[in-house]
Design a protein around this motif. Structure first.
Motif, mmCIF file in Angstrom:
data_model
loop_
_atom_site.group_PDB
_atom_site.id
_atom_site.type_symbol
_atom_site.label_atom_id
_atom_site.label_comp_id
_atom_site.label_asym_id
_atom_site.label_seq_id
_atom_site.Cartn_x
_atom_site.Cartn_y
_atom_site.Cartn_z
ATOM 1 N N ILE A 61 0.839 -1.203 0.000
ATOM 2 C CA ILE A 61 0.000 0.000 0.000
ATOM 3 C C ILE A 61 0.871 1.249 0.000
ATOM 4 O O ILE A 61 0.601 2.214 -0.731
ATOM 5 C CB ILE A 61 -0.948 0.001 1.213
ATOM 6 N N PHE A 62 1.934 1.230 0.819
ATOM 7 C CA PHE A 62 2.824 2.391 0.841
ATOM 8 C C PHE A 62 3.494 2.592 -0.517
ATOM 9 O O PHE A 62 3.610 3.728 -1.003
ATOM 10 C CB PHE A 62 3.894 2.233 1.923
ATOM 11 N N LEU A 63 3.945 1.514 -1.147
ATOM 12 C CA LEU A 63 4.585 1.630 -2.454
ATOM 13 C C LEU A 63 3.612 2.169 -3.501
ATOM 14 O O LEU A 63 4.001 2.932 -4.386
ATOM 15 C CB LEU A 63 5.143 0.275 -2.899
ATOM 16 N N VAL A 64 2.341 1.786 -3.390
ATOM 17 C CA VAL A 64 1.332 2.318 -4.312
ATOM 18 C C VAL A 64 1.191 3.824 -4.132
ATOM 19 O O VAL A 64 1.158 4.590 -5.109
ATOM 20 C CB VAL A 64 -0.029 1.623 -4.094
ATOM 21 N N LEU A 65 1.118 4.269 -2.878
ATOM 22 C CA LEU A 65 1.000 5.704 -2.602
ATOM 23 C C LEU A 65 2.200 6.467 -3.155
ATOM 24 O O LEU A 65 2.052 7.533 -3.752
ATOM 25 C CB LEU A 65 0.871 5.941 -1.098
ATOM 26 N N ARG A 75 2.817 15.067 2.233
ATOM 27 C CA ARG A 75 2.686 14.926 3.681
ATOM 28 C C ARG A 75 1.896 13.655 4.022
ATOM 29 O O ARG A 75 2.198 12.944 4.985
ATOM 30 C CB ARG A 75 1.999 16.143 4.280
ATOM 31 N N LEU A 76 0.875 13.395 3.226
ATOM 32 C CA LEU A 76 0.080 12.187 3.431
ATOM 33 C C LEU A 76 0.939 10.938 3.273
ATOM 34 O O LEU A 76 0.809 9.979 4.042
ATOM 35 C CB LEU A 76 -1.085 12.158 2.441
ATOM 36 N N VAL A 77 1.836 10.940 2.284
ATOM 37 C CA VAL A 77 2.696 9.779 2.052
ATOM 38 C C VAL A 77 3.693 9.614 3.193
ATOM 39 O O VAL A 77 3.958 8.488 3.644
ATOM 40 C CB VAL A 77 3.429 9.903 0.702
ATOM 41 N N HIS A 78 4.238 10.710 3.699
ATOM 42 C CA HIS A 78 5.152 10.614 4.833
ATOM 43 C C HIS A 78 4.422 10.067 6.063
ATOM 44 O O HIS A 78 4.979 9.232 6.799
ATOM 45 C CB HIS A 78 5.755 11.985 5.151
ATOM 46 N N PHE A 79 3.203 10.541 6.298
ATOM 47 C CA PHE A 79 2.407 10.009 7.395
ATOM 48 C C PHE A 79 2.129 8.520 7.197
ATOM 49 O O PHE A 79 2.223 7.716 8.135
ATOM 50 C CB PHE A 79 1.095 10.783 7.503
ATOM 51 N N SER A 80 1.820 8.147 5.957
ATOM 52 C CA SER A 80 1.528 6.752 5.641
ATOM 53 C C SER A 80 2.756 5.867 5.823
ATOM 54 O O SER A 80 2.632 4.683 6.162
ATOM 55 C CB SER A 80 1.016 6.634 4.201
#
Length: 219
Positions: free
Chosen positions: A78-82, A113-118
């Motif tokens: 999921i993180f890689l997709v983001l 920022r959303l990706v860093h949080f994720s």
């Protein structure tokens, strides 16, 4: 012993028999190919994908030595997709940014920022899972050390961004770093990753406590 017992919650199976993992890989490959078509900036897309390629090479090359649970692979996927979606847009304005601007009444593109949080939220569980096998830390210390590792990795990634921007592509440094004129951008990125990991570990601790309580009630 505690680390070994906890580590056995991780499914130990060969890749050829792990159909779920194979399905996740195929799904991600399809998304990656889709996002590789006509990115916002091809050169920046290549730079952003260096992280993805390094992560995949690391996961594949060490699979025989250590394999995560499918839940951890799902979080990693999921993180890689983001990040893949972010790389396609060079972390510039996309549909999520438009929605977040309307929701928070801000002019900043906040998808990064959303990706860093994720990163903190999604990667904390795999990191803790690995640490439970590689160390003899108590469960409480595993929660703490996991958050510390997430913060350290977030800081290291910011250094990598700086090195790449200076050495490889100084002409697009601002685009690649994505600071958007914010002098505290790097600090906020690390902050968001830390918050994500704290929430993840808090939820994990709460889930474990509820599971233990339910077992006691059944007895």
């Amino acid at each position: 012993m505690r680390a070994m017992e906890e580590s056995r919650d991780i499914e130990k199976r060969s890749f050829t028999s792990n159909r779920l993992l194979q399905a996740m890989i195929l799904a991600y490959a399809g998304i990656w190919i889709w996002m590789a078509v006509s990115p916002y900036s091809r050169f920046d897309w290549v730079l952003e994908n260096l992280l993805i390629w390094a992560a995949l090479i690391g996961l594949v090359s060490t699979y025989r030595l250590f394999s995560f649970s499918n839940l951890s692979y799902a979080f990693i996927g999921i993180f890689l997709v983001l990040h893949t979606v972010g790389a396609h847009y060079s972390y510039n304005e996309n549909v999520v940014d438009v929605w977040m601007k309307l929701l928070f009444h801000t002019e900043r593109d906040s998808y990064d920022r959303l990706v860093h949080f994720s990163f903190g939220l999604l990667m904390a569980y795999p990191i803790r899972e690995a640490m439970s096998v590689w160390t003899n830390l108590s469960r409480r210390w595993l929660y703490v050390i996991t958050c510390v590792i997430v913060l350290a990795l977030g800081a290291f990634y910011e250094l990598i961004e700086m090195w790449v921007a200076l050495l490889v592509a100084p002409e697009i440094g601002t685009l690649f770093l994505g600071t958007q004129g914010d002098p505290w951008d790097t600090h906020h990125d690390m902050e968001m990753a830390l918050y994500g990991s704290i929430i993840a570990m808090g939820l994990m601790a709460l889930w474990r406590k509820m599971t233990i309580q339910n077992k006691k009630n059944k007895m």
